[in-house]
Scaffold this active site. Structure first.
Site, PDB file in Angstrom:
ATOM      1  N   ARG A  11       0.865  -1.187   0.000  1.00  0.00           N
ATOM      2  CA  ARG A  11       0.000   0.000   0.000  1.00  0.00           C
ATOM      3  C   ARG A  11       0.898   1.231   0.000  1.00  0.00           C
ATOM      4  O   ARG A  11       2.028   1.157   0.469  1.00  0.00           O
ATOM      5  CB  ARG A  11      -0.845   0.036   1.263  1.00  0.00           C
ATOM      6  CG  ARG A  11      -1.982  -0.911   1.185  1.00  0.00           C
ATOM      7  CD  ARG A  11      -2.948  -0.748   2.323  1.00  0.00           C
ATOM      8  NE  ARG A  11      -3.694  -2.002   2.417  1.00  0.00           N
ATOM      9  CZ  ARG A  11      -3.348  -3.002   3.222  1.00  0.00           C
ATOM     10  NH1 ARG A  11      -2.320  -2.891   4.026  1.00  0.00           N
ATOM     11  NH2 ARG A  11      -4.055  -4.115   3.233  1.00  0.00           N
TER      12      ARG A  11
ATOM     13  N   LYS B  71       6.174 -17.959   6.940  1.00  0.00           N
ATOM     14  CA  LYS B  71       5.605 -18.541   8.145  1.00  0.00           C
ATOM     15  C   LYS B  71       5.047 -17.433   9.049  1.00  0.00           C
ATOM     16  O   LYS B  71       5.444 -16.293   8.864  1.00  0.00           O
ATOM     17  CB  LYS B  71       6.659 -19.354   8.888  1.00  0.00           C
ATOM     18  CG  LYS B  71       7.882 -18.497   9.282  1.00  0.00           C
ATOM     19  CD  LYS B  71       8.577 -19.025  10.462  1.00  0.00           C
ATOM     20  CE  LYS B  71       8.038 -18.473  11.741  1.00  0.00           C
ATOM     21  NZ  LYS B  71       8.567 -17.172  12.167  1.00  0.00           N
TER      22      LYS B  71
ATOM     23  N   LYS C 128      19.981 -22.013   6.997  1.00  0.00           N
ATOM     24  CA  LYS C 128      21.213 -21.696   7.742  1.00  0.00           C
ATOM     25  C   LYS C 128      22.239 -22.793   7.488  1.00  0.00           C
ATOM     26  O   LYS C 128      21.921 -23.981   7.556  1.00  0.00           O
ATOM     27  CB  LYS C 128      20.920 -21.603   9.253  1.00  0.00           C
ATOM     28  CG  LYS C 128      20.070 -20.389   9.628  1.00  0.00           C
ATOM     29  CD  LYS C 128      19.868 -20.316  11.121  1.00  0.00           C
ATOM     30  CE  LYS C 128      18.836 -19.263  11.492  1.00  0.00           C
ATOM     31  NZ  LYS C 128      19.328 -17.902  11.567  1.00  0.00           N
TER      32      LYS C 128
ATOM     33  N   GLU D 245      16.779 -15.600  22.352  1.00  0.00           N
ATOM     34  CA  GLU D 245      17.038 -14.288  21.746  1.00  0.00           C
ATOM     35  C   GLU D 245      17.140 -13.247  22.854  1.00  0.00           C
ATOM     36  O   GLU D 245      16.479 -13.385  23.886  1.00  0.00           O
ATOM     37  CB  GLU D 245      15.901 -13.900  20.804  1.00  0.00           C
ATOM     38  CG  GLU D 245      15.746 -14.838  19.627  1.00  0.00           C
ATOM     39  CD  GLU D 245      14.652 -14.367  18.685  1.00  0.00           C
ATOM     40  OE1 GLU D 245      14.949 -13.557  17.806  1.00  0.00           O
ATOM     41  OE2 GLU D 245      13.508 -14.789  18.862  1.00  0.00           O
TER      42      GLU D 245
ATOM     43  N   HIS E 181      10.633 -23.508  13.299  1.00  0.00           N
ATOM     44  CA  HIS E 181      12.096 -23.602  13.379  1.00  0.00           C
ATOM     45  C   HIS E 181      12.563 -24.773  14.246  1.00  0.00           C
ATOM     46  O   HIS E 181      13.394 -25.577  13.829  1.00  0.00           O
ATOM     47  CB  HIS E 181      12.689 -22.316  13.966  1.00  0.00           C
ATOM     48  CG  HIS E 181      12.343 -21.066  13.192  1.00  0.00           C
ATOM     49  ND1 HIS E 181      12.073 -21.072  11.858  1.00  0.00           N
ATOM     50  CD2 HIS E 181      12.245 -19.771  13.576  1.00  0.00           C
ATOM     51  CE1 HIS E 181      11.815 -19.837  11.454  1.00  0.00           C
ATOM     52  NE2 HIS E 181      11.908 -19.029  12.484  1.00  0.00           N
TER      53      HIS E 181
ATOM     54  N   LYS F 186      12.162 -14.814  23.998  1.00  0.00           N
ATOM     55  CA  LYS F 186      12.634 -13.453  23.712  1.00  0.00           C
ATOM     56  C   LYS F 186      13.138 -12.842  25.005  1.00  0.00           C
ATOM     57  O   LYS F 186      12.714 -13.228  26.091  1.00  0.00           O
ATOM     58  CB  LYS F 186      11.475 -12.591  23.220  1.00  0.00           C
ATOM     59  CG  LYS F 186      10.815 -13.089  21.938  1.00  0.00           C
ATOM     60  CD  LYS F 186      11.313 -12.320  20.759  1.00  0.00           C
ATOM     61  CE  LYS F 186      10.657 -12.720  19.467  1.00  0.00           C
ATOM     62  NZ  LYS F 186      11.560 -12.631  18.333  1.00  0.00           N
TER      63      LYS F 186
HETATM   64  C1  BG6 Z   1      11.625 -15.313  12.868  1.00  0.00           C
HETATM   65  C2  BG6 Z   1      10.711 -14.887  13.975  1.00  0.00           C
HETATM   66  O1  BG6 Z   1      11.062 -16.385  12.160  1.00  0.00           O
HETATM   67  O2  BG6 Z   1      12.870 -15.731  13.421  1.00  0.00           O
HETATM   68  C3  BG6 Z   1      11.344 -13.810  14.830  1.00  0.00           C
HETATM   69  O3  BG6 Z   1       9.485 -14.406  13.436  1.00  0.00           O
HETATM   70  C4  BG6 Z   1      12.711 -14.233  15.294  1.00  0.00           C
HETATM   71  O4  BG6 Z   1      10.518 -13.500  15.943  1.00  0.00           O
HETATM   72  C5  BG6 Z   1      13.548 -14.718  14.121  1.00  0.00           C
HETATM   73  O5  BG6 Z   1      13.346 -13.102  15.914  1.00  0.00           O
HETATM   74  C6  BG6 Z   1      14.856 -15.307  14.590  1.00  0.00           C
HETATM   75  O6  BG6 Z   1      15.615 -15.598  13.458  1.00  0.00           O
HETATM   76  P1  BG6 Z   1      17.198 -15.622  13.547  1.00  0.00           P
HETATM   77  O7  BG6 Z   1      17.645 -16.077  12.199  1.00  0.00           O
HETATM   78  O8  BG6 Z   1      17.629 -14.224  13.881  1.00  0.00           O
HETATM   79  O9  BG6 Z   1      17.503 -16.581  14.645  1.00  0.00           O
END
Ligand code: BG6
Length: 531
Positions: free
Chosen positions: A87, A197, A231, A265, A289, A379
Site C-alpha cells: 500500500r 511462516k 542456515k 534471543e 524452526h 525473547k
Molecule cells: C523469525 C521470527 O522467524 O525468526 C522472529 O518471526 C525471530 O521472531 C527470528 O526473531 C529469529 O531468526 P534468527 O535467524 O535471527 O535466529
C-alpha cells in the site's frame, strides 16, 4: 580373587554449562576443503521476483539484504527484476531509497555506491491495495516489461504478508493470469510462490490454507519458507551425521540420554506487537524452526539428498513424535512472558501471549524410544544463542569408586552451535596431569569462522536462490507443516483456554518453572549467560 563389583550408580545430571568444572578448551582446527558432494548447482534462470508486503519489516531486514548480497556474489541471473507491492504510492527510485538504510543496516557486506546503483536499477514498485484490480493490472504491465527485457516470464511471488491476505492475493493473481498451475513438461515459464511462516495459525487454518493454495498451484510450485533450514549450520546437521562414520553408531537411545534444543534471543518483539499478540513464541519459533531442527537431528538417513527423499524422512520422523496429552501439557510444557511485554505497543495490558516456551517431546521410534527432547525458545533472554546439545549417557562407574565419581564424571555433550559463533564442540573428560586420577572437562571446538575462513551467507540468500532454481529441498512440504501443527495443537488449545503465563525478568534465563520442569526429570538446561 577379584572383589565383587559395585552396581553402577547413575551419574548426576549434566552441569548447566559446559564450563561448570575445570574446563580446558582449544579452538585450533585445520580445515581442508574436500569437494562438492552435491550435483553442480546450476545458475538460476533470469526470474522476476515480486514481493508482496514490500515496505514491511521482513523485506527490509532480510529479503532486500539477501538479494543485494546475491547480486554482489553474481549468483542471480541477469537481468534481475525485483518488484515491490504494497500500500502507499512510491516510484521505483523512492522504493530503492526507502530500502537503502535497511540494507545498509542488515547486509553482511557494505553498501558501496556503484553496487547500490546497480541493485537499485533492478528495483521497481507497484503501490495499491491487495484487493484492487488496478494493483494487479499495474503489476502485470511491469512483469510483461521485465519479460521483454529478459526474464522470459519466469516469476516468483513472495507473500510477505499476514496469512489472512494470502487467499485474496492468490485469487487476484489468478484472475489476472499472473499465476498458473504447472503441468509437467509444458515448457512454460516458471511460476512459483514463496509463503512466509507462520503457515496458518493452527491445524485447521493451515489445512484450509494448504487446500486453498493447492487449488491454484501444484505442490511443486509452493515454497513454504522456514529460514532456519537455509542456515549453513542447520544444513550441516545432515553432513555431520551422515558424512562421518563415528557419530551415527552413537546417535540413538543406547547412547543418547537426552537432547536439548534452545533458541534464545536477547531482543524483544521489535515493534511487532500486533503480529506477536496473534502469534506468540509457539507459533513463531517452536512449530516451525525448532521442530524442523529436531527432525533433522533425529530423522533416518534419506535415500538421497533429493527434495522428496529428505522431506519424506523428515515427515516420517514427525509422524513418530508422540502426541502430547493433557498431562504432558500440564507437566512438560511451560510458558513464560517477559516483564514489560504488556507495555509494548499493540500488546493487551492483560496479555497471556507467551514470549517463552519450553516443552518436552518423546519420539516413538526404534531409534529414539525413551529419549526426551527438550525444546526451549524465548525473547529477551540473557544470551542470544541457538544450539542443539546431545547429552550422551553416563559411563558405568565401576572403575571410579570414589564417592564423588558420579558428580565428577560428567557425561559427554556434543553441541551443534547454530548461531552465533557457528560451529560444533564436544565436551568430554580427560585426566588432569599429576599423580592422582583427577579428571577435568575438556572442550574441543570447531568454529566455521576459524575452520573455513569464509563468510557464511544468510539463510534467505540460499533459500531465494534455491527457489529460483526450482529446488524445494530446504522448504517445507504440506505433510510436515500439517504434522507440526498437529503436534503443538494441544499446547495452543490448552494455553489459550487457561491463563497461567509465568512472568520472567528481561535478561534472565526464562521462568524458573522451566527449570523445575526439566529438573523433575533429573536434568538441567544449558545455562544462558549474560555477556
Ligand atoms: C523469525 C521470527 O522467524 O525468526 C522472529 O518471526 C525471530 O521472531 C527470528 O526473531 C529469529 O531468526 P534468527 O535467524 O535471527 O535466529
Amino acid at each position: 580373587m577379584t572383589e565383587p563389583q559395585k552396581p553402577a550408580t547413575p551419574a548426576a545430571p549434566a552441569p548447566p554449562s559446559p564450563t561448570a568444572s575445570v574446563t580446558a578448551s582449544s579452538s585450533s582446527v585445520t580445515a581442508e576443503i574436500l569437494g562438492d558432494l552435491a550435483t553442480k548447482r546450476r545458475r538460476p534462470d533470469p526470474t522476476a521476483i515480486v514481493i508482496f508486503g514490500a515496505t514491511g519489516d521482513l523485506a527490509g531486514r532480510k529479503l532486500a539484504p539477501a538479494l543485494y548480497n546475491m547480486m554482489l556474489d553474481n549468483a542471480m541471473a541477469e537481468p534481475a527484476a525485483i518488484i515491490g507491492v504494497s500500500r502507499g504510492e512510491l516510484t521505483g527510485p523512492q522504493f530503492a531509497e526507502r530500502l537503502k538504510p535497511r540494507v545498509a543496516e542488515f547486509s553482511r557486506r557494505k553498501v558501496e555506491p556503484a553496487m547500490w546503483d546497480k541493485f537499485a536499477s533492478t528495483l521497481d514498485y507497484v503501490g495499491g491495495d491487495f484487493d484492487s484490480d488496478a494493483t494487479y493490472i499495474a503489476l502485470k504491465a511491469k512483469l510483461d516489461a521485465a519479460a521483454a527485457r529478459g526474464t522470459r516470464g519466469n516469476r516468483i511471488f513472495y507473500l510477505s504478508t499476514p496469512p489472512a491476505v494470502f487467499p485474496l492475493v492468490l485469487q487476484k493473481l489468478q484472475q489476472h493470469a499472473l499465476i498458473e498451475r504447472a503441468s509437467q513438461g509444458s515448457g512454460k515459464p516458471s511460476c512459483r510462490v514463496i509463503v512466509e511462516k507462520p503457515f496458518g495459525r493452527d491445524l485447521n487454518s493451515a489445512r484450509q490454507l494448504n487446500e486453498m493454495i493447492g487449488g491454484y498451484l501444484h505442490e511443486s510450485q509452493i515454497y513454504r519458507i522456514d529460514h532456519y533450514l537455509g542456515k549453513e549450520t542447520v544444513q550441516n546437521i545432515l553432513v555431520l551425521r551422515f558424512g562421518n562414520s563415528i557419530f551415527e553408531p552413537l546417535w540413538n537411545r543406547n547412547h543418547v540420554d537426552f537432547v536439548e534444543i534452545t533458541a534464545a534471543e536477547t531482543i524483544g518483539i521489535e515493534g511487532r506487537g500486533a503480529f506477536y499478540e496473534a502469534t506468540g513464541v509457539v507459533r513463531d519459533i517452536i512449530q516451525n524452526h525448532l521442530l524442523q531442527v529436531m527432525s533433522l537431528v533425529t530423522m533416518e538417513v534419506p535415500a538421497s539428498f533429493s527434495a522428496d527423499d529428505v522431506r519424506d524422512e523428515k515427515s516420517q520422523l514427525l509422524r513418530s513424535v508422540r502426541s502430547l496429552d493433557l498431562n504432558d501439557v500440564a507437566n512438560h510444557c511451560v510458558r513464560g512472558q517477559y516483564r514489560g511485554y504488556r507495555q509494548e505497543d499493540g500488546v493487551a495490558p492483560d496479555s497471556q501471549t507467551p514470549t517463552f516456551a519450553a516443552m518436552r517431546f518423546m519420539i516413538d521410534s526404534w531409534r529414539w524410544q525413551g529419549v526426551p527432547f527438550y525444546l526451549r525458545a524465548g525473547k529477551k533472554l540473557a544470551e542470544r544463542l541457538t544450539e542443539v546439545n546431545i547429552h550422551f549417557r553416563a559411563v558405568p562407574l565401576v572403575l571410579f569408586k570414589e564417592e564423588a565419581a558420579g558428580s565428577v564424571l560428567q557425561p559427554a555433550v556434543l553441541t551443534l552451535r547454530i548461531q552465533p559463533h557457528e560451529g560444533i564442540s564436544l565436551r568430554f573428560v580427560a585426566k588432569v596431569p599429576g599423580e592422582n586420577i583427577n579428571v577435568g572437562n575438556v572442550l574441543m571446538t570447531m568454529t566455521y569462522a576459524d575452520a573455513f575462513k569464509r563468510p557464511i551467507s544468510e539463510a534467505y540468500e540460499r533459500l531465494l536462490l534455491d527457489c529460483m532454481r526450482g529446488d524445494a529441498t530446504l522448504f517445507n512440504r504440506r505433510d510436515s507443516v500439517d504434522r507440526a501443527w498437529e503436534l503443538i495443537q494441544p499446547v495452543l488449545q490448552i494455553w489459550e483456554a487457561t491463563p497461567g503465563v509465568h512472568l520472567y525478568e528481561a535478561g534472565s534465563a526464562g521462568p524458573p518453572a522451566a527449570d523445575d520442569m526439566i529438573a523433575r526429570d533429573g536434568r538441567c538446561w544449558r545455562e544462558l549467560v549474560r555477556s
